[in-house]
Design a protein around this motif. Structure first.
Motif, PDB file in Angstrom:
ATOM      1  N   SER A  31       0.843  -1.191   0.000  1.00 48.32           N
ATOM      2  CA  SER A  31       0.000   0.000   0.000  1.00 48.32           C
ATOM      3  C   SER A  31       0.879   1.242   0.000  1.00 48.32           C
ATOM      4  CB  SER A  31      -0.945   0.022   1.205  1.00 48.32           C
ATOM      5  OG  SER A  31      -0.211   0.138   2.412  1.00 48.32           O
ATOM      6  N   SER A  33       0.272   5.520   0.656  1.00 49.40           N
ATOM      7  CA  SER A  33      -0.632   6.602   1.048  1.00 49.40           C
ATOM      8  C   SER A  33       0.075   7.937   0.884  1.00 49.40           C
ATOM      9  CB  SER A  33      -1.071   6.438   2.508  1.00 49.40           C
ATOM     10  OG  SER A  33      -1.678   5.188   2.727  1.00 49.40           O
ATOM     11  N   GLU A 218     -10.127   4.028   7.527  1.00 46.96           N
ATOM     12  CA  GLU A 218      -9.940   3.961   6.077  1.00 46.96           C
ATOM     13  C   GLU A 218     -11.208   3.430   5.424  1.00 46.96           C
ATOM     14  OE1 GLU A 218      -5.124   3.010   5.923  1.00 46.96           O
ATOM     15  OE2 GLU A 218      -6.583   1.370   5.713  1.00 46.96           O
ATOM     16  N   TYR A 259      -5.628  11.414   3.552  1.00 40.23           N
ATOM     17  CA  TYR A 259      -4.784  10.874   2.495  1.00 40.23           C
ATOM     18  C   TYR A 259      -5.578  10.001   1.524  1.00 40.23           C
ATOM     19  CZ  TYR A 259      -4.905   6.959   5.822  1.00 40.23           C
ATOM     20  OH  TYR A 259      -5.321   5.982   6.684  1.00 40.23           O
ATOM     21  N   LYS A 261      -5.163   6.431  -0.595  1.00 40.33           N
ATOM     22  CA  LYS A 261      -4.384   5.206  -0.442  1.00 40.33           C
ATOM     23  C   LYS A 261      -4.668   4.237  -1.598  1.00 40.33           C
ATOM     24  CE  LYS A 261      -3.307   1.597   2.971  1.00 40.33           C
ATOM     25  NZ  LYS A 261      -3.533   1.186   4.382  1.00 40.33           N
TER      26      LYS A 261
END
Length: 264
Positions: A31, A33, A218, A259, A261
């Motif tokens: 991942s 971000s 998230e 953010y 992601k």
């Protein structure tokens, strides 16, 4: 480079061997971000002078947005790497009070200072994730690199004597890092997490500590793309030549991070 290549090849091999097993739904194979850390900084600076110690006291600055990058990589299903980077840079005006004892008498001087402060912090940790269900607990060990630059020009007087002084200092170091955290998947698209880390630097002319903590959420409206937000605090305390307590720098950053992601 040869050792790094062997480690990388071994990690890829381990990942391939475990490819048949899925990690916890709270984790991703990879991942990245990218976002902003919206903070209100509070800092204090102290330094020894020929006339005694100068202290700014706690100074609050206007809100600022710091660019922030995070990345996680799983090596297998329960181990991986975690990276975090951001920097703060701003100019400020400050009033400094200096106290001293001259000829047995306590005197106080006032000064105004124009300064520019820059701090950047990068953290890299090797993490172990405990658990295999929707909730996992993480422990990480690694290293943090920090750099603090301070440039000031002060004008003032002490006991009736006026003057101008300039001060410039740049300190950087690599220090051991400890991280802990918990992540839980409420569904395929929603996750919660909490993280904390600590950096401790001993020895040398500069030492001190850095603490981070944050809680967040998230949401992934798309399979590989999501958005997230958390609220965190960073406390930095550095000392220059601690044996004589020559100078100290304290910074507190408090605020949310938002953010985008991407995950795979």
């Amino acid at each position: 480079m040869r050792i790094f290549s062997v480690i990388l090849a071994t990690s890829i091999g381990l990942s391939s061997m475990n490819a048949f097993a899925d990690p916890s739904p709270a984790l991703d194979r990879f991942s990245l971000s990218v976002g902003g850390y919206y903070v209100q900084p509070t800092f204090n600076i102290g330094v020894n002078t020929d006339y005694g110690r100068a202290e700014t006291g706690d100074l609050k600055r206007d809100h600022a947005t710091l660019g922030r990058i995070r990345s996680d990589l799983l090596l297998g299903d329960h181990q991986g790497l975690a990276f975090d980077y951001y920097r703060y840079s701003n100019s400020f005006d400050a009033s400094i009070v200096r106290t001293a004892t001259l000829n047995g008498q306590a005197v106080t001087g006032d000064a105004s200072a124009d300064a520019r402060l820059k701090i950047q912090l990068a953290q890299l940790a090797y993490k172990w994730w405990l658990g295999s269900g929707n909730t996992v607990f993480g422990v990480g060990l690694g290293a943090a690199y920090y750099q603090a630059d301070l440039n000031t020009t002060a004008r003032g007087s002490l006991d009736g004597v006026s003057g101008v002084a300039s001060y410039s200092r740049s300190d950087n170091a690599i220090a051991p890092l400890l991280e802990v955290g918990v992540r839980t998947a409420l569904s395929d698209t929603v996750r919660l997490y909490a993280e904390a880390s600590g950096v401790k630097k001993n020895g040398g002319s500069t030492n001190g500590h850095i603490y981070n903590g944050n809680v967040g959420i998230e949401w992934f409206p798309l399979k590989n793309v999501g958005i997230g937000a958390d609220y965190g605090i960073t406390k930095i305390q550095l000392y220059r030549d601690a044996a004589r307590y020559d100078a100290n720098l304290g910074v507190k950053l408090v605020g949310p991070t938002a953010y985008v992601k991407v995950r795979f």
